[in-house]
Motif scaffolding. Structure first.
Motif, PDB file in Angstrom:
ATOM      1  N   ILE A   1       0.838  -1.204   0.000  1.00  0.00           N
ATOM      2  CA  ILE A   1       0.000   0.000   0.000  1.00  0.00           C
ATOM      3  C   ILE A   1       0.872   1.253   0.000  1.00  0.00           C
ATOM      4  N   LYS A   2       1.935   1.253   0.796  1.00  0.00           N
ATOM      5  CA  LYS A   2       2.824   2.424   0.821  1.00  0.00           C
ATOM      6  C   LYS A   2       3.426   2.673  -0.564  1.00  0.00           C
ATOM      7  N   ALA A   3       3.846   1.608  -1.232  1.00  0.00           N
ATOM      8  CA  ALA A   3       4.462   1.745  -2.562  1.00  0.00           C
ATOM      9  C   ALA A   3       3.435   2.092  -3.633  1.00  0.00           C
ATOM     10  N   ASN A   4       2.149   1.860  -3.350  1.00  0.00           N
ATOM     11  CA  ASN A   4       1.064   2.095  -4.316  1.00  0.00           C
ATOM     12  C   ASN A   4      -0.088   2.796  -3.613  1.00  0.00           C
ATOM     13  N   ASP A   5       0.220   3.901  -2.921  1.00  0.00           N
ATOM     14  CA  ASP A   5      -0.791   4.589  -2.114  1.00  0.00           C
ATOM     15  C   ASP A   5      -2.009   4.936  -2.957  1.00  0.00           C
ATOM     16  N   GLY A   6      -3.172   4.588  -2.444  1.00  0.00           N
ATOM     17  CA  GLY A   6      -4.413   4.814  -3.168  1.00  0.00           C
ATOM     18  C   GLY A   6      -4.784   3.654  -4.074  1.00  0.00           C
ATOM     19  N   CYS A   7      -4.097   2.521  -3.921  1.00  0.00           N
ATOM     20  CA  CYS A   7      -4.382   1.364  -4.778  1.00  0.00           C
ATOM     21  C   CYS A   7      -5.765   0.797  -4.474  1.00  0.00           C
ATOM     22  N   LEU A   8      -6.305   0.136  -5.468  1.00  0.00           N
ATOM     23  CA  LEU A   8      -7.583  -0.551  -5.290  1.00  0.00           C
ATOM     24  C   LEU A   8      -7.370  -1.800  -4.439  1.00  0.00           C
ATOM     25  N   MET A   9      -8.397  -2.172  -3.697  1.00  0.00           N
ATOM     26  CA  MET A   9      -8.305  -3.399  -2.908  1.00  0.00           C
ATOM     27  C   MET A   9      -8.087  -4.600  -3.821  1.00  0.00           C
ATOM     28  N   SER A  10      -8.635  -4.559  -5.024  1.00  0.00           N
ATOM     29  CA  SER A  10      -8.427  -5.662  -5.972  1.00  0.00           C
ATOM     30  C   SER A  10      -6.947  -5.770  -6.362  1.00  0.00           C
ATOM     31  N   TYR A  11      -6.240  -4.642  -6.441  1.00  0.00           N
ATOM     32  CA  TYR A  11      -4.802  -4.662  -6.719  1.00  0.00           C
ATOM     33  C   TYR A  11      -4.073  -5.359  -5.577  1.00  0.00           C
ATOM     34  N   LEU A  12      -4.413  -4.997  -4.341  1.00  0.00           N
ATOM     35  CA  LEU A  12      -3.776  -5.612  -3.178  1.00  0.00           C
ATOM     36  C   LEU A  12      -4.039  -7.113  -3.167  1.00  0.00           C
ATOM     37  N   ALA A  13      -5.253  -7.513  -3.488  1.00  0.00           N
ATOM     38  CA  ALA A  13      -5.583  -8.943  -3.536  1.00  0.00           C
ATOM     39  C   ALA A  13      -4.700  -9.664  -4.540  1.00  0.00           C
TER      40      ALA A  13
ATOM     41  N   MET B   1      -0.974  -9.803  -3.366  1.00  0.00           N
ATOM     42  CA  MET B   1      -0.724 -10.707  -2.246  1.00  0.00           C
ATOM     43  C   MET B   1      -1.202 -12.128  -2.518  1.00  0.00           C
ATOM     44  N   ARG B   2      -1.795 -12.339  -3.697  1.00  0.00           N
ATOM     45  CA  ARG B   2      -2.319 -13.653  -4.069  1.00  0.00           C
ATOM     46  C   ARG B   2      -3.361 -14.118  -3.055  1.00  0.00           C
ATOM     47  N   MET B   3      -4.239 -13.197  -2.670  1.00  0.00           N
ATOM     48  CA  MET B   3      -5.316 -13.484  -1.723  1.00  0.00           C
ATOM     49  C   MET B   3      -6.651 -13.249  -2.406  1.00  0.00           C
ATOM     50  N   ASN B   4      -7.693 -13.920  -1.897  1.00  0.00           N
ATOM     51  CA  ASN B   4      -9.012 -13.655  -2.461  1.00  0.00           C
ATOM     52  C   ASN B   4      -9.549 -12.347  -1.884  1.00  0.00           C
ATOM     53  N   ARG B   5     -10.535 -11.811  -2.547  1.00  0.00           N
ATOM     54  CA  ARG B   5     -11.032 -10.478  -2.174  1.00  0.00           C
ATOM     55  C   ARG B   5     -11.629 -10.434  -0.778  1.00  0.00           C
ATOM     56  N   SER B   6     -12.315 -11.494  -0.361  1.00  0.00           N
ATOM     57  CA  SER B   6     -12.904 -11.465   0.979  1.00  0.00           C
ATOM     58  C   SER B   6     -11.819 -11.441   2.052  1.00  0.00           C
ATOM     59  N   ALA B   7     -10.713 -12.148   1.828  1.00  0.00           N
ATOM     60  CA  ALA B   7      -9.599 -12.122   2.792  1.00  0.00           C
ATOM     61  C   ALA B   7      -8.965 -10.739   2.838  1.00  0.00           C
ATOM     62  N   VAL B   8      -8.845 -10.084   1.688  1.00  0.00           N
ATOM     63  CA  VAL B   8      -8.267  -8.746   1.650  1.00  0.00           C
ATOM     64  C   VAL B   8      -9.207  -7.736   2.307  1.00  0.00           C
ATOM     65  N   THR B   9     -10.495  -7.940   2.162  1.00  0.00           N
ATOM     66  CA  THR B   9     -11.458  -7.056   2.826  1.00  0.00           C
ATOM     67  C   THR B   9     -11.267  -7.124   4.333  1.00  0.00           C
TER      68      THR B   9
ATOM     69  N   ARG C   1     -18.340   1.220  -6.232  1.00  0.00           N
ATOM     70  CA  ARG C   1     -18.274  -0.155  -5.730  1.00  0.00           C
ATOM     71  C   ARG C   1     -16.850  -0.544  -5.371  1.00  0.00           C
ATOM     72  N   ALA C   2     -15.871   0.153  -5.931  1.00  0.00           N
ATOM     73  CA  ALA C   2     -14.459  -0.155  -5.689  1.00  0.00           C
ATOM     74  C   ALA C   2     -13.950   0.660  -4.498  1.00  0.00           C
ATOM     75  N   THR C   3     -12.982   0.100  -3.795  1.00  0.00           N
ATOM     76  CA  THR C   3     -12.414   0.756  -2.620  1.00  0.00           C
ATOM     77  C   THR C   3     -10.919   0.944  -2.808  1.00  0.00           C
ATOM     78  N   ARG C   4     -10.459   2.132  -2.455  1.00  0.00           N
ATOM     79  CA  ARG C   4      -9.030   2.448  -2.508  1.00  0.00           C
ATOM     80  C   ARG C   4      -8.460   2.469  -1.097  1.00  0.00           C
ATOM     81  N   LEU C   5      -7.169   2.138  -1.011  1.00  0.00           N
ATOM     82  CA  LEU C   5      -6.480   2.082   0.275  1.00  0.00           C
ATOM     83  C   LEU C   5      -5.367   3.123   0.321  1.00  0.00           C
ATOM     84  N   PHE C   6      -5.348   3.882   1.395  1.00  0.00           N
ATOM     85  CA  PHE C   6      -4.348   4.927   1.597  1.00  0.00           C
ATOM     86  C   PHE C   6      -3.653   4.681   2.935  1.00  0.00           C
ATOM     87  N   ILE C   7      -2.341   4.728   2.932  1.00  0.00           N
ATOM     88  CA  ILE C   7      -1.586   4.501   4.159  1.00  0.00           C
ATOM     89  C   ILE C   7      -1.627   5.771   5.016  1.00  0.00           C
ATOM     90  N   THR C   8      -1.723   5.591   6.305  1.00  0.00           N
ATOM     91  CA  THR C   8      -1.730   6.724   7.235  1.00  0.00           C
ATOM     92  C   THR C   8      -0.307   6.996   7.719  1.00  0.00           C
TER      93      THR C   8
END
Length: 155
Positions: free
Chosen positions: A42-54, A57-65, A87-94
């Protein structure tokens, strides 16, 4: 001579490695290795979509949620609806998330150095090539490439 028991050995190595990593990170930073990996991405891709993180990390979307909810509850990330697709969610590091990444980086580098202790550069590269090959073949070549935060030598 019987064939190597690679699958079983990989399972045992994975379990041992992450059990110890989780213990150390929880003790020092109060965070799991999966949470730390997510923060690096997330830090390297601030504002990434949760689907990107999934995918990263090779995780399914419910696990990433669930992971994102825990990180948000801990004050390490903020989740926001995407401006173009609600419908999409972005993640920002604090700021607190960035602080943990800064403290966690040396811990990850130390763990990598301990894993590679006693190996030549050639042996280390061979292991990396082998592991990347497993990831590629296991995904059928359909998964997203590893993010730089996880593919660099210091990650």
């Amino acid at each position: 001579m019987s064939p190597p028991r690679l699958f079983h050995l990989m399972h045992l190595a994975h379990h041992t490695l992450f059990k110890e990593a989780d213990r150390k990170l929880m003790e020092k930073l109060g965070i799991s290795s999966v949470q730390m990996s997510a923060l690096f991405i997330i830090k390297a891709n601030d504002g990434c979509l949760m689907s990107y993180l999934a995918g990263a990390m090779r995780m399914n979307r419910s696990a990433v949620t669930t992971l994102a909810q825990r990180l948000e509850k801990a004050g390490l990330v903020r989740r926001m609806a995407d401006a173009e697709d609600g419908r999409a969610t972005r993640l920002f590091i604090t700021g607190e998330g960035k602080r943990l990444v800064k403290k966690g980086g040396p811990e990850v580098q130390k763990a990598n150095a301990e894993l590679l202790a006693g190996l030549s550069d050639e042996e280390a590269r061979l292991i990396e090539t082998f592991l990347l090959s497993i990831i590629e073949r296991g995904s059928g070549g359909k998964s997203a490439p590893l993010p730089a935060a996880l593919s660099s030598p210091s990650a």
